[in-house]
Design an enzyme around this catalytic site. Structure first.
Site, PDB file in Angstrom:
ATOM      1  N   PRO A 170     -12.596  -5.117   0.283  1.00  0.00           N
ATOM      2  CA  PRO A 170     -12.505  -3.664   0.109  1.00  0.00           C
ATOM      3  C   PRO A 170     -11.151  -3.115   0.562  1.00  0.00           C
ATOM      4  O   PRO A 170     -10.515  -3.697   1.437  1.00  0.00           O
ATOM      5  CB  PRO A 170     -13.622  -3.118   1.000  1.00  0.00           C
ATOM      6  CG  PRO A 170     -13.965  -4.216   1.956  1.00  0.00           C
ATOM      7  CD  PRO A 170     -13.594  -5.501   1.301  1.00  0.00           C
ATOM      8  N   ASP A 171     -10.688  -2.018  -0.055  1.00  0.00           N
ATOM      9  CA  ASP A 171      -9.472  -1.360   0.433  1.00  0.00           C
ATOM     10  C   ASP A 171      -9.847  -0.428   1.578  1.00  0.00           C
ATOM     11  O   ASP A 171     -10.981  -0.436   2.056  1.00  0.00           O
ATOM     12  CB  ASP A 171      -8.720  -0.664  -0.713  1.00  0.00           C
ATOM     13  CG  ASP A 171      -9.488   0.496  -1.336  1.00  0.00           C
ATOM     14  OD1 ASP A 171     -10.546   0.886  -0.788  1.00  0.00           O
ATOM     15  OD2 ASP A 171      -9.048   1.011  -2.374  1.00  0.00           O
ATOM     16  N   PHE A 172      -8.913   0.351   2.061  1.00  0.00           N
ATOM     17  CA  PHE A 172      -9.219   1.285   3.152  1.00  0.00           C
ATOM     18  C   PHE A 172      -9.815   2.583   2.633  1.00  0.00           C
ATOM     19  O   PHE A 172     -10.807   3.072   3.124  1.00  0.00           O
ATOM     20  CB  PHE A 172      -7.925   1.649   3.902  1.00  0.00           C
ATOM     21  CG  PHE A 172      -7.513   0.671   4.952  1.00  0.00           C
ATOM     22  CD1 PHE A 172      -8.280  -0.445   5.236  1.00  0.00           C
ATOM     23  CD2 PHE A 172      -6.350   0.878   5.680  1.00  0.00           C
ATOM     24  CE1 PHE A 172      -7.888  -1.341   6.215  1.00  0.00           C
ATOM     25  CE2 PHE A 172      -5.946  -0.014   6.661  1.00  0.00           C
ATOM     26  CZ  PHE A 172      -6.715  -1.115   6.923  1.00  0.00           C
ATOM     27  N   ARG A 173      -9.099   3.143   1.646  1.00  0.00           N
ATOM     28  CA  ARG A 173      -9.299   4.570   1.401  1.00  0.00           C
ATOM     29  C   ARG A 173     -10.115   4.931   0.170  1.00  0.00           C
ATOM     30  O   ARG A 173     -10.346   6.115  -0.054  1.00  0.00           O
ATOM     31  CB  ARG A 173      -7.938   5.276   1.357  1.00  0.00           C
ATOM     32  CG  ARG A 173      -7.279   5.266   2.735  1.00  0.00           C
ATOM     33  CD  ARG A 173      -5.909   5.904   2.779  1.00  0.00           C
ATOM     34  NE  ARG A 173      -5.322   5.766   4.100  1.00  0.00           N
ATOM     35  CZ  ARG A 173      -4.715   4.667   4.560  1.00  0.00           C
ATOM     36  NH1 ARG A 173      -4.597   3.611   3.786  1.00  0.00           N
ATOM     37  NH2 ARG A 173      -4.235   4.630   5.778  1.00  0.00           N
ATOM     38  N   ASN A 221      -0.656  -6.177   2.511  1.00  0.00           N
ATOM     39  CA  ASN A 221      -1.936  -6.860   2.697  1.00  0.00           C
ATOM     40  C   ASN A 221      -1.844  -7.958   3.748  1.00  0.00           C
ATOM     41  O   ASN A 221      -0.804  -8.563   3.957  1.00  0.00           O
ATOM     42  CB  ASN A 221      -2.431  -7.425   1.372  1.00  0.00           C
ATOM     43  CG  ASN A 221      -2.765  -6.326   0.389  1.00  0.00           C
ATOM     44  OD1 ASN A 221      -2.908  -5.175   0.786  1.00  0.00           O
ATOM     45  ND2 ASN A 221      -2.882  -6.669  -0.875  1.00  0.00           N
ATOM     46  N   ASP A 280      -4.279 -10.385   3.743  1.00  0.00           N
ATOM     47  CA  ASP A 280      -5.255 -11.382   3.289  1.00  0.00           C
ATOM     48  C   ASP A 280      -4.618 -12.696   2.829  1.00  0.00           C
ATOM     49  O   ASP A 280      -5.337 -13.656   2.518  1.00  0.00           O
ATOM     50  CB  ASP A 280      -6.133 -10.807   2.158  1.00  0.00           C
ATOM     51  CG  ASP A 280      -5.314 -10.238   1.006  1.00  0.00           C
ATOM     52  OD1 ASP A 280      -4.212 -10.765   0.724  1.00  0.00           O
ATOM     53  OD2 ASP A 280      -5.771  -9.263   0.387  1.00  0.00           O
ATOM     54  N   HIS A 310       2.992  -5.758   7.095  1.00  0.00           N
ATOM     55  CA  HIS A 310       2.027  -5.463   8.162  1.00  0.00           C
ATOM     56  C   HIS A 310       1.491  -6.752   8.790  1.00  0.00           C
ATOM     57  O   HIS A 310       0.400  -6.754   9.346  1.00  0.00           O
ATOM     58  CB  HIS A 310       0.897  -4.589   7.616  1.00  0.00           C
ATOM     59  CG  HIS A 310       1.365  -3.229   7.175  1.00  0.00           C
ATOM     60  ND1 HIS A 310       0.620  -2.385   6.380  1.00  0.00           N
ATOM     61  CD2 HIS A 310       2.522  -2.567   7.416  1.00  0.00           C
ATOM     62  CE1 HIS A 310       1.317  -1.267   6.152  1.00  0.00           C
ATOM     63  NE2 HIS A 310       2.460  -1.355   6.765  1.00  0.00           N
TER      64      HIS A 310
HETATM   65  P1  CNA Z   1      -5.348   2.122   0.537  1.00  0.00           P
HETATM   66  O1  CNA Z   1      -4.810   3.289   1.253  1.00  0.00           O
HETATM   67  O2  CNA Z   1      -6.786   1.797   0.713  1.00  0.00           O
HETATM   68  O3  CNA Z   1      -5.038   2.349  -1.014  1.00  0.00           O
HETATM   69  C1  CNA Z   1      -5.483   1.466  -2.014  1.00  0.00           C
HETATM   70  C2  CNA Z   1      -5.048   2.038  -3.351  1.00  0.00           C
HETATM   71  O4  CNA Z   1      -5.381   1.098  -4.355  1.00  0.00           O
HETATM   72  C3  CNA Z   1      -5.731   3.344  -3.704  1.00  0.00           C
HETATM   73  O5  CNA Z   1      -4.782   4.235  -4.228  1.00  0.00           O
HETATM   74  C4  CNA Z   1      -6.753   2.937  -4.774  1.00  0.00           C
HETATM   75  O6  CNA Z   1      -6.982   3.930  -5.719  1.00  0.00           O
HETATM   76  C5  CNA Z   1      -6.075   1.757  -5.393  1.00  0.00           C
HETATM   77  N1  CNA Z   1      -6.972   0.761  -5.975  1.00  0.00           N
HETATM   78  C6  CNA Z   1      -8.095   0.227  -5.430  1.00  0.00           C
HETATM   79  N2  CNA Z   1      -8.617  -0.713  -6.233  1.00  0.00           N
HETATM   80  C7  CNA Z   1      -7.801  -0.789  -7.317  1.00  0.00           C
HETATM   81  C8  CNA Z   1      -7.805  -1.559  -8.500  1.00  0.00           C
HETATM   82  N3  CNA Z   1      -8.745  -2.478  -8.751  1.00  0.00           N
HETATM   83  N4  CNA Z   1      -6.821  -1.345  -9.404  1.00  0.00           N
HETATM   84  C9  CNA Z   1      -5.850  -0.411  -9.185  1.00  0.00           C
HETATM   85  N5  CNA Z   1      -5.808   0.338  -8.074  1.00  0.00           N
HETATM   86  C10 CNA Z   1      -6.751   0.163  -7.156  1.00  0.00           C
HETATM   87  O7  CNA Z   1      -4.541   0.789   0.858  1.00  0.00           O
HETATM   88  P2  CNA Z   1      -2.981   0.597   1.127  1.00  0.00           P
HETATM   89  O8  CNA Z   1      -2.705  -0.843   0.964  1.00  0.00           O
HETATM   90  O9  CNA Z   1      -2.166   1.571   0.390  1.00  0.00           O
HETATM   91  O10 CNA Z   1      -2.913   0.980   2.676  1.00  0.00           O
HETATM   92  C11 CNA Z   1      -2.176   0.293   3.526  1.00  0.00           C
HETATM   93  C12 CNA Z   1      -3.010  -0.527   4.522  1.00  0.00           C
HETATM   94  C13 CNA Z   1      -4.291  -1.094   3.981  1.00  0.00           C
HETATM   95  C14 CNA Z   1      -2.252  -1.723   4.930  1.00  0.00           C
HETATM   96  O11 CNA Z   1      -1.908  -1.640   6.264  1.00  0.00           O
HETATM   97  C15 CNA Z   1      -3.146  -2.951   4.699  1.00  0.00           C
HETATM   98  O12 CNA Z   1      -3.006  -3.886   5.722  1.00  0.00           O
HETATM   99  C16 CNA Z   1      -4.496  -2.406   4.670  1.00  0.00           C
HETATM  100  N6  CNA Z   1      -5.564  -3.210   4.016  1.00  0.00           N
HETATM  101  C17 CNA Z   1      -5.317  -4.460   3.558  1.00  0.00           C
HETATM  102  C18 CNA Z   1      -6.329  -5.181   2.937  1.00  0.00           C
HETATM  103  C19 CNA Z   1      -6.024  -6.570   2.450  1.00  0.00           C
HETATM  104  O13 CNA Z   1      -5.245  -7.279   3.063  1.00  0.00           O
HETATM  105  N7  CNA Z   1      -6.600  -6.951   1.300  1.00  0.00           N
HETATM  106  C20 CNA Z   1      -7.599  -4.624   2.760  1.00  0.00           C
HETATM  107  C21 CNA Z   1      -7.817  -3.329   3.248  1.00  0.00           C
HETATM  108  C22 CNA Z   1      -6.773  -2.629   3.865  1.00  0.00           C
END
Ligand code: CNA
Length: 278
Positions: free
Chosen positions: A45-48, A119, A121, A138
């Protein structure tokens, strides 16, 4: 500048315009910037994102506020919520997406100047993007150390702790051990500052799967030179992408947009084959 402004470098501010630019050979130094949205289709999952994002699902951890899970002073007093989450995010459980393989393909073609990822991951590495092409802005789960004396903590012991749900402590001083991922209130790795001007050398910038809300990462696209095409591949608008004459907004799912772009470049079969092997 609004989205109808005529581009200076591209023929058109569309996916086809970007593909033509790539195919003409003018994109030789591509900078890619990624965030959590490139890994959501892998199951992380993402954060936001509302409802599916981590922040929306942290209530069971009884945090005072969602970001506390990555807050260094909160972690000192209560590391358990972070380790609960770490167990879910720990590398080894997830397969890279076709979007990660697309970055690998750019590297294989000699077109990738640098990948900046937020990321943690490690999926870009798992897709085969080499270490020296990646700036993990990060940090990542690749190493861990004591937050007091900085002594490194062994990988194997860490894997065991994560699997059992225990909190690791330093073998030297007894301090708390934390993966070297950057928490709120911590410095970014030196590699970020050493490379942060790289976007100025790019002839194409691709920003994917990030809300561009976390600084200083969010400032990176701004270092691209005026006239360098900047492409945003994301479900929603992010940062100031779209504000320059050669910005292209491809709003939608990363994997779908990447497939469309690869198809338009004549690379789709190659990309699918590369991903299938991952
Ligand atoms: P965020 O703020 O959660 O933004 C994610 C963005 O991606 C949003 O604008 C969504 O609309 C968009 N999105 C989600 N799914 C899709 C998709 N399938 N296709 C296109 N767009 C999509 O996350 P950010 O990375 O901008 O925030 C920064 C943080 C989140 C960093 O410090 C990371 O370490 C942290 N994070 C990392 C992971 C990971 O490593 N996979 C997971 C969750 C959070």
């Amino acid at each position: 500048v609004d989205e109808s402004t005529q581009p200076q470098t591209l023929e058109s501010r569309t996916l086809d315009g970007v593909a033509k630019y790539i195919k003409s050979g003018r994109a030789q130094r591509i900078v890619v910037m990624t965030g959590a949205g490139t890994s959501t289709s892998a199951g992380i999952p993402d954060f936001r994102s509302p409802e599916t994002g981590l922040y929306a699902n942290l209530s069971r951890l009884n945090l005072p506020y969602a970001e506390a899970v990555f807050d260094i002073s909160y972690f000192r007093n209560n590391p358990l919520p972070f380790y609960t989450l770490a167990r879910e995010l720990y590398p080894g459980k997830y397969r890279p997406t076709i979007t990660h393989s697309f970055i690998r393909l750019l590297h294989d073609k000699g077109l990738l100047l640098k990948l900046f990822t937020q990321n943690i991951d490690c999926l870009e590495r798992e897709a085969g993007v080499p270490d020296d092409a990646i700036v993990e802005a990060h940090g990542s789960f690749a190493r861990q150390s004591c937050i007091e004396c900085r002594a490194p903590y062994p990988d194997e012991a860490m894997r065991e702790m994560i699997a059992t749900g225990d909190v690791p402590h330093c073998e030297e001083c007894g301090g708390l051990v934390k993966p070297e991922i950057v928490f709120f209130g911590e410095q970014l790795p030196a590699a970020f500052f050493l490379n942060r001007m790289k976007p100025a050398e790019a002839d194409l910038c691709i920003v994917m799967g990030t809300s561009l809300t976390v600084q200083p990462f969010a400032s990176l696209p701004g270092f691209c030179t005026e006239g360098t095409p900047r492409v945003l591949i994301n479900k929603e608008r992010a940062g100031s992408l779209g504000s320059r004459a050669d910005d292209v907004l491809l709003l939608g799912d990363c994997d779908e947009c990447v497939r469309d772009l690869a198809r338009a470049c004549g690379w789709l079969e190659e990309l699918e084959a590369l991903w299938a092997k991952t």
